[in-house]
Structures are given as C-alpha cells and as structure tokens.
Design a protein around this motif. Structure first.
Motif, PDB file in Angstrom:
ATOM      1  N   LYS A 128      -7.405  -4.245   6.404  1.00 27.40           N
ATOM      2  CA  LYS A 128      -7.553  -2.796   6.207  1.00 27.40           C
ATOM      3  C   LYS A 128      -7.701  -2.081   7.546  1.00 27.40           C
ATOM      4  O   LYS A 128      -7.048  -1.058   7.793  1.00 27.40           O
ATOM      5  N   CYS A 141       0.853  -1.194   0.000  1.00 24.85           N
ATOM      6  CA  CYS A 141       0.000   0.000   0.000  1.00 24.85           C
ATOM      7  C   CYS A 141       0.885   1.239   0.000  1.00 24.85           C
ATOM      8  O   CYS A 141       1.455   1.605   1.032  1.00 24.85           O
ATOM      9  N   LYS A 201      -6.041  -3.456  -2.983  1.00 28.17           N
ATOM     10  CA  LYS A 201      -6.927  -4.488  -2.422  1.00 28.17           C
ATOM     11  C   LYS A 201      -6.686  -5.865  -3.043  1.00 28.17           C
ATOM     12  O   LYS A 201      -6.628  -6.867  -2.325  1.00 28.17           O
ATOM     13  N   GLY A 255      -7.541   2.206  -2.543  1.00 29.75           N
ATOM     14  CA  GLY A 255      -8.100   0.879  -2.784  1.00 29.75           C
ATOM     15  C   GLY A 255      -7.407   0.095  -3.872  1.00 29.75           C
ATOM     16  O   GLY A 255      -7.762  -1.048  -4.133  1.00 29.75           O
ATOM     17  N   SER A 285      -5.061  -0.668   1.792  1.00 28.07           N
ATOM     18  CA  SER A 285      -6.254  -0.608   0.930  1.00 28.07           C
ATOM     19  C   SER A 285      -7.331   0.327   1.457  1.00 28.07           C
ATOM     20  O   SER A 285      -8.423   0.376   0.910  1.00 28.07           O
ATOM     21  N   SER A 286      -7.036   1.107   2.510  1.00 24.35           N
ATOM     22  CA  SER A 286      -8.057   1.989   3.083  1.00 24.35           C
ATOM     23  C   SER A 286      -8.161   3.335   2.374  1.00 24.35           C
ATOM     24  O   SER A 286      -9.068   4.106   2.652  1.00 24.35           O
ATOM     25  N   GLU A 321     -10.919  -6.864   4.666  1.00 28.26           N
ATOM     26  CA  GLU A 321     -11.485  -5.813   5.510  1.00 28.26           C
ATOM     27  C   GLU A 321     -10.789  -5.772   6.869  1.00 28.26           C
ATOM     28  O   GLU A 321     -10.501  -4.704   7.411  1.00 28.26           O
ATOM     29  N   LYS A 355      -4.352  -0.402   7.726  1.00 26.22           N
ATOM     30  CA  LYS A 355      -4.731   0.678   6.809  1.00 26.22           C
ATOM     31  C   LYS A 355      -4.415   0.358   5.351  1.00 26.22           C
ATOM     32  O   LYS A 355      -4.658   1.168   4.464  1.00 26.22           O
TER      33      LYS A 355
END
Length: 783
Positions: free
Chosen positions: A442, A416, A455, A452, A448-449, A439, A446
């Motif tokens: 995430k 990320c 993901k 995105g 992919s928060s 999820e 954090k």
C-alpha cells in the motif's frame, strides 16, 4: 525564482491527491498552504466503516503524516476554516483571523451530511456518519446503549449498520423504498444482500418514512408516518450528503448543486479551481474516490502549465465494505428497451452476476457473492469495449472459488481501480523492493490505500508469489527503452486517455525519450490508428513516397509494382507498362513471386511522372498490410477451375488493400488440393474443394516452418470473403504491433477464433467495423 503561492482549502483525499500530483510534476514551483476544518491529518474517510467493524484503527486511516507535509514544505493549518475569499484581491481569511494572499486557489471542501428536516433531529444521540468524531460517538454509544437505528439503506447506511452490529448493538435499518441500495443494485441482487445481512443479525424496516424522533434531551425512539414506532438509543442519519458550497457561494463562485467547473476543473473566477465532492461537472456531482482522483490529476497538469487531457466524466462503480459480503456494481446496471443482459446465478452458493450490454458494448454490471471479475468488467465499461473482444464464457469463468484467481489474471489487469494499480505493477514492486505485507504494498504502490476493496486481492497476490505456482516469467518486457510500460499497458493508457497523436502519448505517458524511437513510434502510430481510425486516416495521407507505394533501392533509385488484382492483367495494362518503361528509360523489369511486374531503377526525378502515367494502383511489399495474394494457376494435368481462385483473390485484394495490419499478412489461394501443399506456409491459405473453400491459418515460413491448421470451411466466395474479413479484423483488434499471425494464432487459440467466426452476433460487428475502417482509408487515399 520566486515561488507562486498555492492554497488548498480542504485537507481531504481529493485535494491532497491533487497536491501529490503537482509535487510529482514540479515540486519546486509553489509555496503551498493547506487549510482543514477538522483537527486531523489527511485521513481516509472511506475506511471509517472498517473502524466500526474492528478491522482497522483510527491511526491506520492516516494517509499523510506530518513528516510528509514537512518534507514538501507544506504549511498545514488543521482545525482552521477558511471563511472568506476575496477573488479581486486574491486574498482569503480564516476563522482564526488569518489572512493570506494566493496566486492559485483550489477549493476541495468536500461535502456535508444531510439531516432529515424532522422534529427531534437535533437531539443527543442523533449522529451522521461522516467524520472521525461521528465514528467515535457511535463507538461510545455502543459501550452504553443497546438499540440503534440507521436511517438509509444505501451504501453508507449499510456499512454503518454492519459496524454497529459488530460493536454489539441491536440494529435496525429504515429505508423508504422497496429494496436496499436501489441506486447501485437491481432488485435481485438487493434481495440477496438483504437476506445475507439478516443472517448477520441486522433487521430491516422497508417502505418506512420517519415522521419524528422521540425522546427528551436524548433520543428514545422513532415514529413513522404510518403510525408505528420503534425504540432507539442511537440514530444514525445516512440519507446522503450535499456538496459543501457555502464558502464558494459567498465568494462569487458559480454554484448549482455543486461548484461549477469546466473540463480543466476551473471555476468562473480566475485562478480559482475546485475538485472533489464539492464539484459539479456537466451536471454530475461525484462522491466516489476514483473520479475525484481523476479530477485531481487533470487539475495538477493545468496548474503546472502542462497540456493534458480534459476531464470528461467518470464511470461510477460501487463496492460495499461489509465483512463477509461481496457486492459490486458499475455503470448502467438496469436493462431497458435498448439494452440486454447476461446473467449467471447460483442460489446454493449465493452468487449472482449480471452484465448489461447496449449493442456490443458492456455498459453496466452487478456482482453479488463473488466480485473477482469486478476490475476486468469496470475496465471494459470504461473503455466502451465490445463484448466480441472477450469470449462471453470467460466473462464469468467460474461460480466456484477453485484455483488461484490472480494466477489467471493478465499482468495489465487492474487490482486497485481507485489508484490504477495493475497486477504487474504490484508484482514488480514486490520483487524490486522486497515487500512482504499488504501494508508495505500500500505504501509503495497506493494499492488498497483508498476504498480498501482490493486489500484481499493484494494479499492473494502476495500469497501467490510465495507459492510454487508463481514464476518470474510473469514480468513482461517493456515496449522499448523509452518507457517502463509494457505494450498492453501502453494500449490501455491510450484508450483511457483518449490520445489521438503520437506526440500526445509521448508527453502524457512521460516517455524517457521525448521523440520516441524506431521501435515505439510506429507501434504507437498503429495502436492509435486502430483505436481512432480517423487518426490513421490522417497519418496515411501525410505519407510521401509511401503514398505512391514506391520502394527505395540500395542505389538510391526506386521500384514500383503496378497492382494486378489476383495476378491477372490484360494487353492494355501491359502495353501501358511497356510505354512508360520506354519513355523513362526503365530497363530492369521482373516478375515477382507474387505474380506482379516490378519496374526497377526509377530515378527520383521521374517517380511522380512514372506513377502518374501508369495511372494504376500500386502495391507495396513492405508496409504492414495484406500483401499481393499469390494464386496457384494449377499444373497442366489438373483440370480444376482456375478462374475461381483468380476471381476470389482479386475480390479479396480490392476489399482489403487499404487496411493497415499489425504485421505483413501473406495469403495464397489454390483452386484445388493438387497445388495447395507448397502454399501452406503462408499466413492465410485458401484451397478450393468440392464443398467450397477450406481456410487455413497459422502457417509459418523461415527458421521453424510449419503448415497452417484448418480454421473453417466457406461454401461460397461471399462467405469466404466474410470469414476472412472477420478473421483479419479480429487479428487487427487483438494482436500486438508486429505480432505475426502465427504468434497471434498460438496466443489466442484456434478454439477462440472459431467461436468468434461461427457466432453471427460476434462476427457481424467485426465485418461492420472492418468496412468502416476500409472506407475511411480509401476515402483519404483517393483524395
């Protein structure tokens, strides 16, 4: 202790991220209030296109729920706009007649969409694509109407078009240039993108400028300046945004395009700061999430009174959030007279990849159809990394999707980019916290928060960890007990943060032991010295006895070893050594295994006098440098030219004696094979042959002895010096601190080392950087 009053104007991503960083540093320092013009909680605006594309719901966009605000005692005022700031009284006023005082004020007002100043732009059915409300209007329109036109062929316009097409509308994209995303893609990638989106059912009208939006109260169509028209039930304006600076301008804050800030995100007015899309730093306004998060981190430290790095700007990167399309670009992606590029293309698979280089540094990249290397390339661009540090063939390892890509990634590679989360950090979190879904990852890390885009990579890591291919050996040991970071992660942070002292690293990386320890301090000093040679220069100059290269013995006395390059000396040097020994009562002298004279038992009070009167370079067998080279003078029966080996050894020692290495490097030179066998356990071995010099590496003494492997052949002394110099610099640049040459040799591989040494374009930069480092050290030590 009375808390200071901190007010945040703007409930968006950049402002709240800054608060999160402040709460990490000092959660009890401020009484915090937040004002947001929108009636929503803090949400991820970047993921609005995924709602249109039916890959997410509005609820999933929320980043911080009300419980988070309550937990941190933050006074949240949604649907309330700050309309005035009195910087002299340090007061503000809202549109609900609320007045509050502040000690510190952060403006994070974001940006506002730009509407083309054309007739009909105010009609019903003409919307922007900026807020949840805009997104809801588009979804409602798709349920009633059929034809949509998106004005703007940039990232936001294409994401809106894809979303509307997924909602069942007939979509046309109007763009005023020859090709799409011209600010992020070169022409080749743009045309490939256009063809892919056309396959998905989106139509394009290029080189068109809108003259008027047609219809009564509601839009019915559009007319272009060339006289042509097109029907439309919905028009989406996606032609850009402007920094929201009205409040700042009316309050006396300095404005150009955006709010002018310095490197600490301070405005021209005391106690007023700004971050995010409303900010202009060094003439640049950033609209991407990662730069905004970096700004928030800098500001958080500033407000909390912690000395931290300045914000020095960011490398821009782009990823398109359109289902079924992989697009990435970063940095300067177009070639010019001063740059060159490497391109790979597979028309059948629809894959195109390009990196742009200026000299030896990667300055930009474009990926289409496969963006697995995006994190690695962005990191290289950010670090201004030389391409010689990575094999060219490994920049784009494959045009196929065969094999598990995350398995081949190093633990410190970023997954990320927005939040700086590595593969290793995700694996560690999954193992420690028992995470099993994207999820959960995430929320914990954090990753992919934000945008995105990572993901799929997070999902791939989870899948990989559940496969037979995964082993727990992926976890790497930390540098030492003072930190939770691995050695590679520490080096990465030093490069990203620009740290130039050990103290800075200890503070900025939140070292548990604020003084460091005997393991990490010398390692940090070495890495900083390699990244910033001028630091190593100053560091060496500060050394006391080490500057004299004297060694402390068990009884408290010292020993010194006069340097005799190549093990050669003369009567004058020997006479000088004898005179000094007599004068200072030095009775213990020995011939070392490296063919030098060692003076032992020197008293501390006599040390300066002994070193000064010898007036010879002194060598130290204990520092991590190239040690005195051992030269085989040959047996009586061998008639080979002994002088050639002696002269080569002297040249190598004079050239590299000032350079710090990751570990001690021992070298041996033999004039011929008759006397080379017992030297093969050294780090580097050079053996004379009829065809020149054979250079070996990878030898190991101690518990598990092994002979070195033939690395290359040099036809002359000059070529041997150049190849050994390149080899040493490659070792210096890529080895871990205290990693021995044989360990590095096994890790990097014989083939890779050969490829670097045999490629002129890779070898020459190594030689040049080595010479630069050498001169820096020589200059300082000579002072």
């Amino acid at each position: 202790m009375v808390k200071q009053k901190l007010i945040l104007v703007g409930n968006g991503m950049s402002g709240i991220r800054c608060l999160e960083e402040i709460l990490k540093i000092n959660p009890d320092r401020f009484d915090i209030s937040v004002f947001g013009s929108e009636p929503h909680l803090n949400y991820n605006r970047i993921l609005l296109p995924t709602v249109l594309q039916r890959r997410a719901t509005f609820a999933e966009l929320t980043l911080n729920d009300r419980e988070w605000y309550k937990k941190h005692h933050i006074h949240l005022h949604t649907g309330e706009t700050v309309i005035k700031i009195d910087h002299e009284k340090q007061m503000l006023k809202t549109d609900k007649q609320r007045e509050l005082s502040y000690d510190h004020l952060i403006i994070a007002a974001g940006s506002i969409p730009f509407f083309l100043p054309i007739p009909g732009a105010d009609k019903e059915g003409v919307v922007a694509f900026r807020t949840i409300e805009d997104c809801q209007k588009m979804i409602e329109a798709a349920q009633k109407y059929r034809k949509a036109v998106v004005i703007g062929g940039g990232v936001l316009g294409l994401e809106a078009a894809s979303g509307l097409q997924n909602l069942g509308m007939e979509v046309r994209v109007v763009h005023n240039t020859h090709y799409l995303m011209e600010r992020q893609l070169d022409k080749k990638a743009s045309k490939m993108l256009q063809r892919e989106l056309e396959k998905q059912g989106i139509h394009f009208l290029l080189k068109r400028e809108t003259e008027e939006i047609l219809g009564g109260n509601r839009v019915k169509g559009m007319r272009f300046k060339d006289g042509t028209e097109v029907e439309a039930d919905l028009v989406v304006m996606a032609v850009g945004v402007r920094p929201n600076v009205q409040l700042a301008r009316e309050s006396g804050v300095e404005i150009k395009r955006g709010i002018i800030v310095n490197d600490y995100m301070e405005t021209n007015l005391p106690n007023i700061y700004a971050v995010g899309e409303c900010v202009e730093h060094l003439g640049i306004v950033y609209g991407l999430v990662k730069p905004l998060f970096e700004q928030g981190t800098v500001l958080a430290k500033r407000i909390c009174g912690i000395e931290g790095n300045r914000y020095k700007g960011s490398v821009l990167s782009t990823q398109l959030k359109v289902s079924g399309v992989e697009v990435f670009s970063a940095g300067q992606f177009s070639e010019d007279a001063s740059s060159k590029s490497i391109k790979v293309e597979d028309e059948v698979a629809g894959i195109y990849k390009k990196i742009v280089l200026k000299g030896d540094q990667i300055i930009g990249a474009v990926l289409f159809g496969d963006k697995k290397e995006s994190s690695k390339l962005l990191e290289m661009i950010q670090k201004k990394q030389d391409v010689l540090d990575v094999e060219k063939v490994k920049l784009f390892p494959s045009l196929t999707n065969e094999g598990n890509t995350v398995a081949a990634m190093a633990a410190n590679e970023l997954i990320c980019n927005c939040n700086g989360v590595t593969k290793g950090a995700i694996i560690e979190a999954v193992q420690k916290e028992g995470l099993s879904t994207v999820e959960q990852v995430k929320k914990c890390t954090k990753a992919s928060s934000s945008c995105g885009g990572c993901k799929p990579a997070v999902a791939e890591i989870l899948s990989y960890m559940n496969s037979d291919e995964f082993t727990r050996e992926i976890e790497q040991p930390t540098m030492c007990a003072c930190t939770s970071l691995t050695e590679e992660e520490v080096v990465q942070q030093i490069q990203l943060l620009g740290s130039t002292t050990v103290k800075e690293v200890l503070e900025m990386l939140n070292w548990k032991n604020k003084q460091g320890c005997l393991t990490c301090r010398p390692a940090l000093s070495y890495y900083i010295g390699m990244i910033h040679p001028e630091y190593e220069n100053n560091h060496d100059a500060a050394l006391g006895n080490d500057h004299w290269k004297a060694t402390v013995e068990m009884n408290g006395t010292f020993s010194v070893v006069p340097q005799m390059y190549g093990g050669m000396t003369n009567s004058e040097e020997l006479r000088k050594i004898a005179d000094v020994a007599d004068k200072y009562g030095i009775t213990e002298m020995a011939i070392t295994s490296e063919q030098r004279v060692r003076l032992m038992g020197v008293k501390e009070a006599d040390l300066a006098g002994v070193c000064g009167e010898l007036n010879m370079h002194l060598s130290s067998p204990f520092r991590n440098k190239l040690q005195n080279i051992e030269v085989c003078h040959g047996e009586a029966f061998c008639r080979c030219n002994k002088n050639s080996a002696l002269n080569l050894a002297a040249s190598l020692e004079k050239r590299f004696e000032y350079l710090t290495m990751p570990n001690r490097v021992k070298m041996a030179i033999s004039p011929c094979l008759h006397n080379g066998a017992d030297r093969m356990l050294k780090d580097i071995v050079v053996i004379g042959m009829e065809r020149g010099w054979e250079i070996y590496m990878g030898g190991r003494g101690g518990g598990k002895i092994r002979a070195g492997e033939l690395l290359c052949i040099a036809e002359s002394d000059d070529e041997a010096i150049e190849l050994i110099g390149g080899l040493l610099q490659l070792y210096r640049k890529t080895a871990c601190y205290l990693e021995q040459t044989w360990e590095w040799f096994d890790r990097v591989g014989l083939i890779h080392i050969r490829e670097v040494l045999f490629d002129f374009d890779l070898l020459q930069p190594l030689i040049e950087s080595l010479e630069k480092d050498r001169l820096l050290q020589k200059e300082k030590i000579s002072m």
